[in-house]
Each structure stands twice: as C-alpha cells, then as structure tokens.
Design an enzyme around this catalytic site. Sequence first.
Site, PDB file in Angstrom:
ATOM      1  N   PHE A 135      -4.964  -5.137   0.371  1.00 31.10           N
ATOM      2  CA  PHE A 135      -5.503  -4.047   1.186  1.00 31.10           C
ATOM      3  C   PHE A 135      -4.391  -3.548   2.092  1.00 31.10           C
ATOM      4  O   PHE A 135      -3.984  -4.237   3.023  1.00 31.10           O
ATOM      5  CB  PHE A 135      -6.680  -4.583   2.003  1.00 31.10           C
ATOM      6  CG  PHE A 135      -7.456  -3.558   2.779  1.00 31.10           C
ATOM      7  CD1 PHE A 135      -8.482  -2.837   2.181  1.00 31.10           C
ATOM      8  CD2 PHE A 135      -7.187  -3.343   4.122  1.00 31.10           C
ATOM      9  CE1 PHE A 135      -9.229  -1.919   2.907  1.00 31.10           C
ATOM     10  CE2 PHE A 135      -7.928  -2.425   4.862  1.00 31.10           C
ATOM     11  CZ  PHE A 135      -8.950  -1.706   4.249  1.00 31.10           C
ATOM     12  N   GLY A 136      -3.885  -2.359   1.801  1.00 36.95           N
ATOM     13  CA  GLY A 136      -2.729  -1.834   2.511  1.00 36.95           C
ATOM     14  C   GLY A 136      -3.097  -0.860   3.612  1.00 36.95           C
ATOM     15  O   GLY A 136      -3.229   0.345   3.357  1.00 36.95           O
ATOM     16  N   PRO A 140       4.466  -1.348   9.796  1.00 34.81           N
ATOM     17  CA  PRO A 140       5.371  -2.017  10.735  1.00 34.81           C
ATOM     18  C   PRO A 140       5.194  -1.583  12.185  1.00 34.81           C
ATOM     19  O   PRO A 140       5.328  -2.394  13.100  1.00 34.81           O
ATOM     20  CB  PRO A 140       6.761  -1.639  10.205  1.00 34.81           C
ATOM     21  CG  PRO A 140       6.562  -1.412   8.743  1.00 34.81           C
ATOM     22  CD  PRO A 140       5.186  -0.817   8.616  1.00 34.81           C
ATOM     23  N   TRP A 168       2.610  -7.008   6.511  1.00 32.31           N
ATOM     24  CA  TRP A 168       1.684  -8.124   6.723  1.00 32.31           C
ATOM     25  C   TRP A 168       0.454  -7.999   5.835  1.00 32.31           C
ATOM     26  O   TRP A 168      -0.681  -8.116   6.282  1.00 32.31           O
ATOM     27  CB  TRP A 168       1.268  -8.235   8.198  1.00 32.31           C
ATOM     28  CG  TRP A 168       2.423  -8.438   9.121  1.00 32.31           C
ATOM     29  CD1 TRP A 168       2.868  -7.576  10.078  1.00 32.31           C
ATOM     30  CD2 TRP A 168       3.300  -9.574   9.162  1.00 32.31           C
ATOM     31  NE1 TRP A 168       3.978  -8.095  10.712  1.00 32.31           N
ATOM     32  CE2 TRP A 168       4.260  -9.332  10.173  1.00 32.31           C
ATOM     33  CE3 TRP A 168       3.371 -10.766   8.446  1.00 32.31           C
ATOM     34  CZ2 TRP A 168       5.268 -10.225  10.485  1.00 32.31           C
ATOM     35  CZ3 TRP A 168       4.385 -11.669   8.746  1.00 32.31           C
ATOM     36  CH2 TRP A 168       5.307 -11.399   9.757  1.00 32.31           C
ATOM     37  N   LEU A 250     -12.534  -3.442   7.471  1.00 28.20           N
ATOM     38  CA  LEU A 250     -12.087  -4.438   8.439  1.00 28.20           C
ATOM     39  C   LEU A 250     -13.269  -5.152   9.082  1.00 28.20           C
ATOM     40  O   LEU A 250     -13.213  -6.351   9.371  1.00 28.20           O
ATOM     41  CB  LEU A 250     -11.223  -3.783   9.517  1.00 28.20           C
ATOM     42  CG  LEU A 250      -9.839  -3.284   9.092  1.00 28.20           C
ATOM     43  CD1 LEU A 250      -9.127  -2.648  10.276  1.00 28.20           C
ATOM     44  CD2 LEU A 250      -9.006  -4.417   8.532  1.00 28.20           C
ATOM     45  N   GLY A 350      -2.182 -37.022  20.333  1.00 29.90           N
ATOM     46  CA  GLY A 350      -0.848 -37.336  20.824  1.00 29.90           C
ATOM     47  C   GLY A 350       0.227 -36.882  19.860  1.00 29.90           C
ATOM     48  O   GLY A 350       0.154 -35.803  19.276  1.00 29.90           O
ATOM     49  N   GLU A 374      -6.875  -8.626  12.020  1.00 28.35           N
ATOM     50  CA  GLU A 374      -8.206  -7.992  11.991  1.00 28.35           C
ATOM     51  C   GLU A 374      -8.652  -7.586  13.400  1.00 28.35           C
ATOM     52  O   GLU A 374      -9.830  -7.662  13.741  1.00 28.35           O
ATOM     53  CB  GLU A 374      -9.259  -8.929  11.369  1.00 28.35           C
ATOM     54  CG  GLU A 374      -8.858  -9.577  10.068  1.00 28.35           C
ATOM     55  CD  GLU A 374      -8.743  -8.587   8.923  1.00 28.35           C
ATOM     56  OE1 GLU A 374      -9.020  -7.398   9.137  1.00 28.35           O
ATOM     57  OE2 GLU A 374      -8.377  -9.014   7.824  1.00 28.35           O
ATOM     58  N   THR A 376      -6.700  -7.561  17.484  1.00 27.56           N
ATOM     59  CA  THR A 376      -6.326  -8.538  18.496  1.00 27.56           C
ATOM     60  C   THR A 376      -7.492  -8.777  19.455  1.00 27.56           C
ATOM     61  O   THR A 376      -8.435  -7.988  19.530  1.00 27.56           O
ATOM     62  CB  THR A 376      -5.116  -8.049  19.304  1.00 27.56           C
ATOM     63  OG1 THR A 376      -5.498  -6.866  20.029  1.00 27.56           O
ATOM     64  CG2 THR A 376      -3.932  -7.725  18.397  1.00 27.56           C
TER      65      THR A 376
END
Length: 395
Positions: A135-136, A140, A168, A250, A350, A374, A376
């Site tokens: 899914f584009g 950038p 991404w 989205l 720890g 998806e 912020t």
Amino acid sequence: MGATMSTEQLFGVDRLLNDDERAIAATVADFGTKRLRPQVAQWFEDGALPVRELALELGDLGLFGMHLDGYGCAGTSATAYGLACLEAEAVDSGLRSFISVQGSLSMFAIHRFGSDEQKEQWLPAMAKGEALGCFGLTEPDFGSNPAGMRTYARRDGDDWILSGTKMWITNAPVADVAVVWAQTGENGLGRGVRGFVVPTDTPGFSAPEIKHKMSLRASVTGEIVLADVRVPASAQLPEADGLRGPLSCLNEARFGIVFGAVGAARDCLETAIEYSGIREVFDKPLAGYQLTQAKIADMAVELGKAYLLAIQLGRIKDSGRIAPEQVSVGKLNNVREAIAIARQCRTILGANGITLEYPVIRHANNLESVLTYEGTSEMHQLMIAKALTGQDAFR
C-alpha cells in the site's frame, strides 16, 4: 503457591466473546505457538522473513482479508479479525503488520474501491497468499500530511503515467501488486488524489528494501520508486475519490492495531510474571516483593482496560457505526499503554530483558514503530480533540 488467574480472567474477557471468536483466536494462537514462536527471534535477529512460505500458510488459515466478504475471503466479524491480530502480534508486531497490510490495506482498498475486474484478478489469489500486496501512500516528506504527496499521475491518451517515490512501505520488495496513491491535479491539493492498482513487474516500478532497521525486523520494508510507470485507465480504482479513499483504508489497519498492541503487551506481561516467579533475589522469588507486585498489578489493570476497549470498538465496528475518532482513541491508548508495559516488563527481567532469549525487548523495539505508524500519537490526539472541541488544530 501458583497464579490463580490470567489477565483475561481478571477482567472476564472470555465471557464477552462468542464461540466463533474464541475458536479463531485459539487457532491463531496455536499456529503462533507451533509455527512462529520457535523461529521469530531468529527472524528478528536476521532481519529477514520467509515471506512466500508464510503467506501460503497464513492464507490456508484464512487470515488474509478475513473480515471481507466474497472472493475467497472468510467474511468474519471485525471483532474476530481483531482477535486474530491480537494473537499474531502476541508473537511479533511484524507478523501482524504482514497480515494487516495484505488484508486491511491492499485487499481492502481493492475490495472497497476497485472494479469487478480488479477484484476478480487480485483478491482470490491474495486471500490464498499466492499474491502479495503493498500500500503506497507515505512519502519521504509526507507521512502525517498525505495531502502534500508529490507522487503524480498524469493522463497520456488512455493511460496514466505515475511518477514519484513512496517510503516505509511494508511488503513492497516482495509484493506482486501495489495500491499506489497519487495526485492528479484535479480540484486542488488532496482532493485530486486517486488510487491505482499497479502490478510490480510494470516497467519503471522498483522497490528497494530498507535495511538496518532496529524495529519490525521480522518484516519486509521498502521504498516504491515510480519512474514514469505507465498503466492503463483500467488500473485506476474507480470508487476512490480524494483522500477519503486512502484514509478509510488506514482506519481499517488502525483497527487491527487496537487489538494487536494488546497482544504484544500481554506477551510481555506473561513473560515478566513467569520470570519473576522463578528468579530468586535475596533468597525468595522476585514476584514476592511488593515493588514487583505493584508493577505487575498496575500493568495488568492497564492491559485489561486496553483489552476491554478493543472489544468495545470491535462491537461498534460490527454494528457498522464506528467513527474514525473512536478508532483513534483505541490506537492512541492501546499502543501507548503497550509500550509502557513492555518497558516496565524489561525492568523486571533485568539484564535478561535485553536479550532475544525473551520476547520483551523485541516487543518494545517493535512497538516504537507501531507508536508512530498508521498515525502518530500526536495526530490521534488532534483527531480526538477536534471531535470534542470542533476546532481544527492540525495547522
């Protein structure tokens, strides 16, 4: 003395689910235990995933597009889909992302906005895992503000020519088809956005993989480079009009995250409880100290609240009345609490908390990505506050 109940039992979650939902969750959990957990730490360390092999197995389970109807999709409830995402992300966020990008972004876009021909060509194969999608949308310089995208589509006779870069993009380097969103110059900024179904073997299309990630390493991520990619007019998604198209996709993916984050948090908490029960400090189990118990109790309360919120949103979505702002509430709260739980669980383990022998640091690293993709946290805060105040503070 052993534990008497789980977090789910503490909040009575099981009583809120029907038999089908329990069965689907159990099936995915069993697949995760037997097939995925033995190898996921190595996949994470290697920064690689056997995508094609897993795709066929996940397709056999019916997880791709499982909440869609027809074309080989299972047609389950939204809540059942959410529970599948929960169990997948309890193993690893990258695996849930794989399922989500295939089903809730790529397949949903074609199912909701595509032509009959596009649906017949791609959806059955994608449901089986025989064809992979990506899914584009993100670029950038344009993540939170997709209206500013620079990818452009221009008409040339009966064809469209696509030029630009996406960034991404999960599954891009391995995908067979890309749903690409581009400006067309129609009706001003954002309103002229159109979607295109682009086979990745089209001349001019490339998808170099992004390396050196410290998060979502068990997931394939890449760019999409469109160098004058020519597609026919039939490649356009005919029912997608403006930014409402990609934003609705989205919202589908965010819904899966609402549940998925609960799975990651649950796995961290269960690991911390088990570890604290066997790790001795000053001659008694770590779990026997008040400070440890306070941490565990507080985390269990937040996890239970997140679980109940996810189920409530699932029921609203199944009724067909869910609003984007409600999904934002779920994404904001559940991811924020999940990452806090992961970090707190790390303190209980720890030094062992930073090794891949245990899943906690892997979940914590993955959730750093889930926190910002998806939408912020800040964007979801603004969406919620806009709904409550009527004031748009995005600019």
